[in-house]
Every structure is written in C-alpha cells, then in structure tokens.
Design a protein around this motif. Structure first.
Motif, PDB file in Angstrom:
ATOM      1  N   ALA A 125       0.834  -1.218   0.000  1.00 39.97           N
ATOM      2  CA  ALA A 125       0.000   0.000   0.000  1.00 39.97           C
ATOM      3  C   ALA A 125       0.863   1.259   0.000  1.00 39.97           C
ATOM      4  CB  ALA A 125      -0.944   0.001   1.206  1.00 39.97           C
ATOM      5  N   ILE A 126       1.961   1.240   0.732  1.00 39.22           N
ATOM      6  CA  ILE A 126       2.879   2.384   0.761  1.00 39.22           C
ATOM      7  C   ILE A 126       3.583   2.521  -0.587  1.00 39.22           C
ATOM      8  CG2 ILE A 126       5.014   3.283   1.784  1.00 39.22           C
ATOM      9  CD1 ILE A 126       2.691   3.715   3.626  1.00 39.22           C
ATOM     10  N   LEU A 127       4.028   1.411  -1.143  1.00 35.95           N
ATOM     11  CA  LEU A 127       4.694   1.454  -2.452  1.00 35.95           C
ATOM     12  C   LEU A 127       3.752   1.992  -3.524  1.00 35.95           C
ATOM     13  CD1 LEU A 127       6.646  -1.920  -2.297  1.00 35.95           C
ATOM     14  CD2 LEU A 127       7.551   0.397  -1.952  1.00 35.95           C
ATOM     15  N   TRP A 128       2.483   1.560  -3.486  1.00 33.25           N
ATOM     16  CA  TRP A 128       1.493   2.081  -4.435  1.00 33.25           C
ATOM     17  C   TRP A 128       1.338   3.590  -4.256  1.00 33.25           C
ATOM     18  CZ3 TRP A 128      -2.909   4.620  -2.832  1.00 33.25           C
ATOM     19  CH2 TRP A 128      -3.739   5.061  -3.871  1.00 33.25           C
ATOM     20  N   ALA A 129       1.160   4.034  -2.997  1.00 30.19           N
ATOM     21  CA  ALA A 129       0.934   5.462  -2.724  1.00 30.19           C
ATOM     22  C   ALA A 129       2.110   6.306  -3.209  1.00 30.19           C
ATOM     23  CB  ALA A 129       0.685   5.676  -1.233  1.00 30.19           C
ATOM     24  N   LYS A 130       3.323   5.818  -2.990  1.00 32.95           N
ATOM     25  CA  LYS A 130       4.511   6.563  -3.419  1.00 32.95           C
ATOM     26  C   LYS A 130       4.598   6.674  -4.931  1.00 32.95           C
ATOM     27  CE  LYS A 130       7.492   5.663   0.552  1.00 32.95           C
ATOM     28  NZ  LYS A 130       8.710   4.968   1.016  1.00 32.95           N
ATOM     29  N   SER A 131       3.977   5.749  -5.650  1.00 31.95           N
ATOM     30  CA  SER A 131       4.036   5.770  -7.113  1.00 31.95           C
ATOM     31  C   SER A 131       2.978   6.680  -7.733  1.00 31.95           C
ATOM     32  CB  SER A 131       3.864   4.350  -7.669  1.00 31.95           C
ATOM     33  OG  SER A 131       2.513   3.928  -7.533  1.00 31.95           O
ATOM     34  N   GLU A 132       2.039   7.146  -6.938  1.00 33.11           N
ATOM     35  CA  GLU A 132       0.961   7.994  -7.454  1.00 33.11           C
ATOM     36  C   GLU A 132       1.478   9.402  -7.766  1.00 33.11           C
ATOM     37  OE1 GLU A 132      -2.601   7.051  -7.929  1.00 33.11           O
ATOM     38  OE2 GLU A 132      -1.250   5.356  -8.116  1.00 33.11           O
ATOM     39  N   SER A 133       0.822  10.080  -8.718  1.00 34.71           N
ATOM     40  CA  SER A 133       1.248  11.435  -9.082  1.00 34.71           C
ATOM     41  C   SER A 133       1.086  12.405  -7.915  1.00 34.71           C
ATOM     42  CB  SER A 133       0.480  11.939 -10.303  1.00 34.71           C
ATOM     43  OG  SER A 133      -0.906  11.976 -10.019  1.00 34.71           O
ATOM     44  N   ALA A 169       1.530  11.758  -4.540  1.00 34.22           N
ATOM     45  CA  ALA A 169       1.981  10.812  -3.526  1.00 34.22           C
ATOM     46  C   ALA A 169       1.697  11.291  -2.104  1.00 34.22           C
ATOM     47  CB  ALA A 169       3.471  10.528  -3.696  1.00 34.22           C
ATOM     48  N   VAL A 170       1.831  12.585  -1.843  1.00 32.40           N
ATOM     49  CA  VAL A 170       1.585  13.104  -0.489  1.00 32.40           C
ATOM     50  C   VAL A 170       0.149  12.799  -0.071  1.00 32.40           C
ATOM     51  CG1 VAL A 170       1.385  15.211   0.901  1.00 32.40           C
ATOM     52  CG2 VAL A 170       3.350  14.890  -0.591  1.00 32.40           C
ATOM     53  N   ASN A 171      -0.796  13.075  -0.940  1.00 29.48           N
ATOM     54  CA  ASN A 171      -2.205  12.820  -0.620  1.00 29.48           C
ATOM     55  C   ASN A 171      -2.474  11.315  -0.543  1.00 29.48           C
ATOM     56  OD1 ASN A 171      -4.647  14.120   0.070  1.00 29.48           O
ATOM     57  ND2 ASN A 171      -5.502  13.507  -1.892  1.00 29.48           N
ATOM     58  N   ALA A 172      -1.905  10.552  -1.458  1.00 29.28           N
ATOM     59  CA  ALA A 172      -2.133   9.104  -1.464  1.00 29.28           C
ATOM     60  C   ALA A 172      -1.606   8.450  -0.188  1.00 29.28           C
ATOM     61  CB  ALA A 172      -1.492   8.481  -2.702  1.00 29.28           C
ATOM     62  N   ILE A 173      -0.424   8.852   0.274  1.00 30.96           N
ATOM     63  CA  ILE A 173       0.158   8.268   1.483  1.00 30.96           C
ATOM     64  C   ILE A 173      -0.730   8.532   2.691  1.00 30.96           C
ATOM     65  CG2 ILE A 173       2.099   8.480   3.104  1.00 30.96           C
ATOM     66  CD1 ILE A 173       3.918   8.664   0.595  1.00 30.96           C
ATOM     67  N   GLY A 174      -1.392   9.683   2.733  1.00 28.62           N
ATOM     68  CA  GLY A 174      -2.294   9.989   3.842  1.00 28.62           C
ATOM     69  C   GLY A 174      -3.519   9.098   3.880  1.00 28.62           C
ATOM     70  N   HIS A 175      -3.817   8.430   2.763  1.00 31.46           N
ATOM     71  CA  HIS A 175      -5.024   7.605   2.673  1.00 31.46           C
ATOM     72  C   HIS A 175      -4.737   6.106   2.759  1.00 31.46           C
ATOM     73  CE1 HIS A 175      -8.068  10.700   1.837  1.00 31.46           C
ATOM     74  NE2 HIS A 175      -7.032  11.356   1.317  1.00 31.46           N
ATOM     75  N   VAL A 176      -3.554   5.717   3.214  1.00 33.11           N
ATOM     76  CA  VAL A 176      -3.279   4.301   3.430  1.00 33.11           C
ATOM     77  C   VAL A 176      -3.124   4.054   4.927  1.00 33.11           C
ATOM     78  CG1 VAL A 176      -2.248   3.910   1.152  1.00 33.11           C
ATOM     79  CG2 VAL A 176      -0.774   4.526   3.075  1.00 33.11           C
ATOM     80  N   GLY A 177      -3.351   2.820   5.326  1.00 28.98           N
ATOM     81  CA  GLY A 177      -3.289   2.490   6.738  1.00 28.98           C
ATOM     82  C   GLY A 177      -4.468   3.094   7.484  1.00 28.98           C
ATOM     83  N   THR A 178      -4.366   3.167   8.785  1.00 26.24           N
ATOM     84  CA  THR A 178      -5.432   3.736   9.608  1.00 26.24           C
ATOM     85  C   THR A 178      -5.385   5.246   9.464  1.00 26.24           C
ATOM     86  OG1 THR A 178      -5.207   1.892  11.149  1.00 26.24           O
ATOM     87  CG2 THR A 178      -6.393   3.839  11.931  1.00 26.24           C
ATOM     88  N   HIS A 179      -6.485   5.816   8.986  1.00 24.39           N
ATOM     89  CA  HIS A 179      -6.520   7.252   8.750  1.00 24.39           C
ATOM     90  C   HIS A 179      -7.948   7.784   8.825  1.00 24.39           C
ATOM     91  CE1 HIS A 179      -7.589   5.776   4.753  1.00 24.39           C
ATOM     92  NE2 HIS A 179      -8.148   6.966   4.544  1.00 24.39           N
ATOM     93  N   ILE A 222      -4.675  11.968  16.136  1.00 28.01           N
ATOM     94  CA  ILE A 222      -4.748  12.327  14.720  1.00 28.01           C
ATOM     95  C   ILE A 222      -3.570  13.217  14.347  1.00 28.01           C
ATOM     96  CG2 ILE A 222      -6.252  13.313  12.944  1.00 28.01           C
ATOM     97  CD1 ILE A 222      -8.338  13.239  15.550  1.00 28.01           C
ATOM     98  N   LYS A 223      -2.922  12.907  13.230  1.00 31.58           N
ATOM     99  CA  LYS A 223      -1.827  13.746  12.731  1.00 31.58           C
ATOM    100  C   LYS A 223      -2.434  14.844  11.864  1.00 31.58           C
ATOM    101  CE  LYS A 223       1.518  10.090  13.137  1.00 31.58           C
ATOM    102  NZ  LYS A 223       2.338   9.104  12.492  1.00 31.58           N
ATOM    103  N   LEU A 224      -2.946  15.878  12.535  1.00 34.04           N
ATOM    104  CA  LEU A 224      -3.651  16.957  11.841  1.00 34.04           C
ATOM    105  C   LEU A 224      -2.742  17.754  10.915  1.00 34.04           C
ATOM    106  CD1 LEU A 224      -5.936  18.245  14.738  1.00 34.04           C
ATOM    107  CD2 LEU A 224      -6.596  16.840  12.783  1.00 34.04           C
ATOM    108  N   ALA A 225      -1.450  17.765  11.176  1.00 32.67           N
ATOM    109  CA  ALA A 225      -0.519  18.550  10.358  1.00 32.67           C
ATOM    110  C   ALA A 225      -0.264  17.926   8.987  1.00 32.67           C
ATOM    111  CB  ALA A 225       0.799  18.733  11.104  1.00 32.67           C
ATOM    112  N   SER A 226      -0.732  16.714   8.763  1.00 36.13           N
ATOM    113  CA  SER A 226      -0.531  16.060   7.475  1.00 36.13           C
ATOM    114  C   SER A 226      -1.098  16.936   6.357  1.00 36.13           C
ATOM    115  CB  SER A 226      -1.225  14.696   7.462  1.00 36.13           C
ATOM    116  OG  SER A 226      -1.213  14.135   6.171  1.00 36.13           O
ATOM    117  N   GLU A 227      -0.342  17.065   5.264  1.00 36.83           N
ATOM    118  CA  GLU A 227      -0.789  17.876   4.130  1.00 36.83           C
ATOM    119  C   GLU A 227      -1.893  17.206   3.327  1.00 36.83           C
ATOM    120  OE1 GLU A 227       2.471  19.299   1.722  1.00 36.83           O
ATOM    121  OE2 GLU A 227       3.765  19.419   3.481  1.00 36.83           O
ATOM    122  N   SER A 228      -2.097  15.932   3.542  1.00 34.88           N
ATOM    123  CA  SER A 228      -3.092  15.157   2.815  1.00 34.88           C
ATOM    124  C   SER A 228      -4.490  15.369   3.394  1.00 34.88           C
ATOM    125  CB  SER A 228      -2.730  13.677   2.915  1.00 34.88           C
ATOM    126  OG  SER A 228      -3.736  12.866   2.378  1.00 34.88           O
TER     127      SER A 228
END
Length: 187
Positions: A17-25, A27-37, A168-174
């Motif tokens: 899931a992390i590898l997929w998110a990093k490959s997205e155009s 990536a910052v937003n995609a990484i915020g949407h994997v795992g518990t979020h 919650i990591k509210l500072a996340s840019e995603s």
C-alpha cells in the motif's frame, strides 16, 4: 479489569500500500489515505487527541439496519463498525478493497442524527469507493463526526470495546490524516 489495545495499522516502507501510494502522481495525498486514517475533506477535528466512550455494532453478518440502530445511543461517542473484513482478508488485498462494508444512506443519516463524534470501521470506508465514499465522509463532517478507516479488530475483544483513544496527525498535508487508535476493553 480493563486493557488498552493498539488497533491501528502501522505500515512499513515496503508494504504494497505504501509502495502504491509513493508511485501515485499525488503521492503526499495518497500516502495519507493508506493504513489507519481519517478523511478530512471540508474540515478536521479541533483537537489532535480524543478519549471517547464507544458503542460497537457487530456487522459481520450484515451492515446495520434502521432496526439495529434502535438498540444503541451514539451521542458524543465513537461508533465502531466491526465488519470482520480486516481479519478475514488482510489489509491491502484485493478482497479487502472489495469487501461490502458500506452503510445505507438512510442508516448513515439516522446515525448522524444521534450525534456521534467518530465512526470507526475495520474496512475501507462507510461508502462505496469513489463519489459516494467522499460524499458520506463530507456528510459526517457536516455533523462534526469523523470517519476513521482501516482499524484492526478481532475476536474476542472487538465486541468488548468500551472506549477509544484517537490520536490524529492533523498537520498532514493530505486530506487523509494518519491516526493512532487504541481501544479500551473490558476483560
């Protein structure tokens, strides 16, 4: 006696899931949407840590109906939807992503009328992927209720949850805010 159990997913850098998110155009937003979020499209919680009482609905046979809701009160609590999807399919698998863990829109409105602070689910969300998923999350935000996706629940303690601690990591840019979630259970 009560115990505190970690129920959030911690992903390693080489998890699919992390590898997929990093490959997205985006990536910052995609990484915020994997795992518990928690998805935050129009607003986010005011604080970064919450301790709230919880109500668990066992959804392993079916998602809750209007009749099921009559048995609970969610006001100022965390509603935990225990679908069994995480334990059955494992996070990140195709089967996990396709699990039918979605609420009926009328049921969601009835839940929101009872004013929970959070809805937590051991699935990909409370609405079908895409437009409905985002619309349901925004509808919850309109009611100052936030949805936490991809929590880990399993027998026997999943039905013994009495309270939740949510960080919650509210500072996340995603728009996806990574979360740490702990369940207080009665032994």
């Amino acid at each position: 006696m009560e115990s505190l159990i970690k129920i959030h997913i911690e992903l390693t850098d080489n998890h699919p899931a992390i590898l997929w998110a990093k490959s997205e155009s985006d990536a910052v937003n995609a990484i915020g949407h994997v795992g518990t979020h928690m998805d935050c499209y129009t607003k986010q919680p005011k604080k970064k840590e919450y301790k709230v009482s919880a109500e668990v609905i066992d959804c392993r046979q079916h998602m809750p109906t209007m009749k099921d809701l009559a048995l609970y009160s969610f006001k100022n609590k965390a509603l935990v939807l225990y679908t069994g999807a995480m334990a059955q399919y494992n996070y990140g698998t195709k089967e996990y992503g396709e699990a039918q863990t979605f609420l009926d829109e009328h049921v969601l409105e009835a839940i929101l009328a009872d004013a929970p602070q959070f809805i937590l689910i051991d699935g990909c969300g409370i609405g079908q992927h895409g437009e409905e998923h985002i619309r349901f999350d925004k509808r919850c935000e309109d009611h100052d209720c936030f949805v936490v996706e991809n929590i880990w629940l399993e027998e026997p303690w999943a039905k013994q949850i009495r309270a939740m601690e949510i960080k919650i990591k509210l500072a996340s840019e995603s728009t996806g805010k990574p979360c740490e979630v702990y369940a207080q259970v009665t032994d």
